[in-house]
Design an enzyme around this catalytic site. Structure first.
Site, PDB file in Angstrom:
ATOM      1  N   CYS A  45     -30.578  54.720  27.812  1.00  0.00           N
ATOM      2  CA  CYS A  45     -31.996  54.629  27.814  1.00  0.00           C
ATOM      3  C   CYS A  45     -32.929  54.660  28.840  1.00  0.00           C
ATOM      4  CB  CYS A  45     -32.498  53.607  26.673  1.00  0.00           C
ATOM      5  SG  CYS A  45     -31.566  54.121  24.990  1.00  0.00           S
ATOM      6  N   HIS A  94     -40.147  52.474  27.361  1.00  0.00           N
ATOM      7  CA  HIS A  94     -39.068  53.187  26.448  1.00  0.00           C
ATOM      8  C   HIS A  94     -39.298  52.563  24.936  1.00  0.00           C
ATOM      9  CE1 HIS A  94     -35.109  54.270  24.524  1.00  0.00           C
ATOM     10  NE2 HIS A  94     -34.837  53.049  24.645  1.00  0.00           N
ATOM     11  N   ASN A 143     -36.012  56.162  18.472  1.00  0.00           N
ATOM     12  CA  ASN A 143     -35.605  55.807  19.669  1.00  0.00           C
ATOM     13  C   ASN A 143     -34.874  57.065  20.091  1.00  0.00           C
ATOM     14  OD1 ASN A 143     -34.286  55.275  21.911  1.00  0.00           O
ATOM     15  ND2 ASN A 143     -33.857  53.065  21.328  1.00  0.00           N
TER      16      ASN A 143
HETATM   17  N1  ACO Z   1     -31.565  48.252   6.757  1.00  0.00           N
HETATM   18  C1  ACO Z   1     -31.365  46.919   6.228  1.00  0.00           C
HETATM   19  N2  ACO Z   1     -30.748  45.764   6.877  1.00  0.00           N
HETATM   20  C2  ACO Z   1     -30.489  46.172   7.956  1.00  0.00           C
HETATM   21  C3  ACO Z   1     -30.458  47.231   8.691  1.00  0.00           C
HETATM   22  C4  ACO Z   1     -31.133  48.380   8.182  1.00  0.00           C
HETATM   23  N3  ACO Z   1     -31.520  49.539   8.553  1.00  0.00           N
HETATM   24  N4  ACO Z   1     -30.073  47.303   9.888  1.00  0.00           N
HETATM   25  C5  ACO Z   1     -29.530  45.816  10.086  1.00  0.00           C
HETATM   26  N5  ACO Z   1     -29.790  45.201   8.994  1.00  0.00           N
HETATM   27  C6  ACO Z   1     -29.462  44.078   8.384  1.00  0.00           C
HETATM   28  C7  ACO Z   1     -28.117  43.334   9.461  1.00  0.00           C
HETATM   29  O1  ACO Z   1     -26.879  43.795   8.916  1.00  0.00           O
HETATM   30  C8  ACO Z   1     -28.540  41.579   9.168  1.00  0.00           C
HETATM   31  O2  ACO Z   1     -28.022  41.255   8.059  1.00  0.00           O
HETATM   32  P1  ACO Z   1     -27.211  39.926   8.241  1.00  0.00           P
HETATM   33  O3  ACO Z   1     -28.136  39.087   8.627  1.00  0.00           O
HETATM   34  O4  ACO Z   1     -26.649  40.023   6.828  1.00  0.00           O
HETATM   35  O5  ACO Z   1     -25.881  40.107   9.234  1.00  0.00           O
HETATM   36  C9  ACO Z   1     -29.945  41.746   9.211  1.00  0.00           C
HETATM   37  O6  ACO Z   1     -30.507  43.151   8.975  1.00  0.00           O
HETATM   38  C10 ACO Z   1     -30.555  41.268  10.642  1.00  0.00           C
HETATM   39  O7  ACO Z   1     -30.027  42.193  11.743  1.00  0.00           O
HETATM   40  P2  ACO Z   1     -30.714  41.971  13.103  1.00  0.00           P
HETATM   41  O8  ACO Z   1     -29.686  42.750  13.976  1.00  0.00           O
HETATM   42  O9  ACO Z   1     -30.508  40.497  13.501  1.00  0.00           O
HETATM   43  O10 ACO Z   1     -32.037  42.608  13.001  1.00  0.00           O
HETATM   44  P3  ACO Z   1     -33.058  42.736  14.062  1.00  0.00           P
HETATM   45  O11 ACO Z   1     -34.255  42.152  13.494  1.00  0.00           O
HETATM   46  O12 ACO Z   1     -32.785  42.072  15.183  1.00  0.00           O
HETATM   47  O13 ACO Z   1     -33.349  44.130  14.388  1.00  0.00           O
HETATM   48  C11 ACO Z   1     -32.921  45.934  16.055  1.00  0.00           C
HETATM   49  C12 ACO Z   1     -32.284  45.043  14.732  1.00  0.00           C
HETATM   50  C13 ACO Z   1     -33.828  46.677  15.294  1.00  0.00           C
HETATM   51  C14 ACO Z   1     -31.549  46.649  16.335  1.00  0.00           C
HETATM   52  C15 ACO Z   1     -33.153  45.091  16.853  1.00  0.00           C
HETATM   53  O14 ACO Z   1     -32.413  44.228  17.372  1.00  0.00           O
HETATM   54  C16 ACO Z   1     -33.613  45.776  18.435  1.00  0.00           C
HETATM   55  O15 ACO Z   1     -34.578  46.392  18.273  1.00  0.00           O
HETATM   56  N6  ACO Z   1     -32.879  45.608  19.265  1.00  0.00           N
HETATM   57  C17 ACO Z   1     -33.040  45.918  20.605  1.00  0.00           C
HETATM   58  C18 ACO Z   1     -32.415  47.213  20.675  1.00  0.00           C
HETATM   59  C19 ACO Z   1     -32.656  47.791  22.476  1.00  0.00           C
HETATM   60  O16 ACO Z   1     -33.745  47.388  23.063  1.00  0.00           O
HETATM   61  N7  ACO Z   1     -31.866  48.290  22.825  1.00  0.00           N
HETATM   62  C20 ACO Z   1     -31.828  48.807  24.151  1.00  0.00           C
HETATM   63  C21 ACO Z   1     -32.373  50.479  24.227  1.00  0.00           C
HETATM   64  S1  ACO Z   1     -31.566  51.303  23.340  1.00  0.00           S
HETATM   65  C22 ACO Z   1     -30.196  52.010  24.345  1.00  0.00           C
HETATM   66  O17 ACO Z   1     -30.313  51.627  25.599  1.00  0.00           O
HETATM   67  C23 ACO Z   1     -29.501  52.959  23.756  1.00  0.00           C
END
Ligand code: ACO
Length: 339
Positions: A113, A260, A290
């Site tokens: 990314c 980003h 994204n």
């Molecule tokens: N719908 C419903 N529930 C979901 C979904 C969904 N689409 N996706 C995940 N969940 C659930 C998970 O299974 C988890 O359930 P559990 O607690 O029973 O295990 C719960 O929601 C919480 O999951 P988390 O991963 O803790 O959710 P979070 O609030 O952290 O959001 C996300 C996840 C959106 C991926 C976030 O962590 C994020 O944006 N992280 C940063 C991503 C990033 O910056 N990446 C780098 C750049 S991208 C790249 O380089 C390709």
């Protein structure tokens, strides 16, 4: 004699026509519009049909960037992507040929990314070195091809798309002149955002004979979202502040921070950490998700088209991605019409 500055003088984008809403995903997966919007800010993403590959998106965006720059030729193509048409060869030469650019220098950059900012730095470096006078820098990704259809956490986030800019040699005082880029990486985090199988570590053809780390291939993109959340905020904010300092700007001088488009909560946290008002940080992920390497040029074009980003704005671009990688670059926004 000073090295030539790279001046951004054209911007084009392309999205595949098929929109996938959160409700569409909720019909297939255990998720909901409310969860996706509240945790990510995303409402829709676009997905390429099976016959459309990354080069197809890149060619469309590249053609539009050339049109926006009023040019039909450049001396080079740098393509940022994690989803090349094939593992070999690079996709950029094919894109250059299809754009009718002849036998120009062309290569791919892989920084997930952060790819667009690494490609921008590479293009600016080629201009500063005198290797080329102008270059087309494209970010294009087709993540729908590498997402696990059953993984709600990545399906909710990623969309396909492409964006491109034209850089030409010019003077550092011109609008559009890129400041010195800030780039960084930390390979100790390489497992956090990864496609584990399909490379030289775990070639796909060896599976079925018990040779994978756990005897099973995993050809899909995996992201430990929670684990990278804080690094994404810190790295994007710190890189952006360094890029601003290199341009001689204070935090208050930054009119627009184009980050980003990973997650709305991340965009807000980056703005808060930098102590700049959130409204100076344009949002586009609500409409496209994204889009990985395409995210910054798509966000720039949307902001410019809607008037959020105006000529003269002191603008800082910042990104974070797999690798782990991060980067930032400052420029005064030029007077151009995105195509
Ligand atoms: N719908 C419903 N529930 C979901 C979904 C969904 N689409 N996706 C995940 N969940 C659930 C998970 O299974 C988890 O359930 P559990 O607690 O029973 O295990 C719960 O929601 C919480 O999951 P988390 O991963 O803790 O959710 P979070 O609030 O952290 O959001 C996300 C996840 C959106 C991926 C976030 O962590 C994020 O944006 N992280 C940063 C991503 C990033 O910056 N990446 C780098 C750049 S991208 C790249 O380089 C390709």
């Amino acid at each position: 004699m000073n090295a030539a500055a790279a001046v951004l003088c054209g911007l084009g984008t392309w999205l595949p026509p098929q929109a996938v809403t959160n409700d569409d995903l909720a019909r297939e997966l255990d998720t909901s519009d409310a969860w996706i919007r509240s945790r990510t800010g995303i409402g829709t993403r676009f997905v390429a049909t099976p016959t459309v590959a990354t080069s197809d998106l890149a060619v469309e965006a590249g053609r539009r960037a050339l049109k926006s720059a009023g040019r039909d030729a450049v001396d080079g193509v740098v393509l940022a992507t994690t989803t090349p048409d094939r593992p070999c060869p690079a996709t950029a030469p094919l894109v250059a040929a299809r754009l009718g650019l002849g036998t120009v220098a062309s290569f791919d950059v892989g920084a997930v990314c952060t790819g667009f900012l690494y490609a921008l730095a590479a293009g600016a470096g080629l201009i500063a070195a005198g290797t080329v006078d102008s270059v087309l820098v494209i970010g294009a990704d087709t993540y729908s091809r590498i997402l696990d259809p059953a993984d709600r956490s990545t399906r909710a986030i990623f969309g396909d798309g492409a964006g491109a800019v034209v850089l030409r040699s010019g003077d550092a005082t011109e609008p559009g002149a890129l400041g010195t880029p800030v780039l960084g990486s930390d390979g100790t985090g390489s497992e956090l955002i990864t496609v584990r199988s399909g490379g030289s570590r775990e070639p796909l053809h060896t599976f079925g004979t018990d040779t994978g780390a756990d005897g099973r291939a995993d050809p899909y993109f995996r992201m430990a979202g929670k684990a990278v959340f804080r690094s994404a905020v810190e790295r994007m904010a710190d890189a952006a502040l360094s890029a601003a300092r290199r341009a001689g700007w204070t935090t208050d001088d930054i009119d627009r921070l184009v980050a980003h488009q990973a997650n709305l909560r991340i965009l807000h946290a980056v703005a808060d950490r930098m102590r700049i008002p959130r409204h100076r940080c344009p949002v586009h992920l609500d409409q496209v998700g994204n889009t990985a390497a395409a995210s910054i040029p798509l966000a720039l074009a949307h902001a410019a088209a809607t008037g959020t980003l105006a000529p003269g704005h002191r603008t800082v671009l910042t990104a974070f991605g797999g690798g782990l990688t991060w980067g930032a670059c400052a420029l005064r926004w030029p007077d151009l019409t995105p195509a």
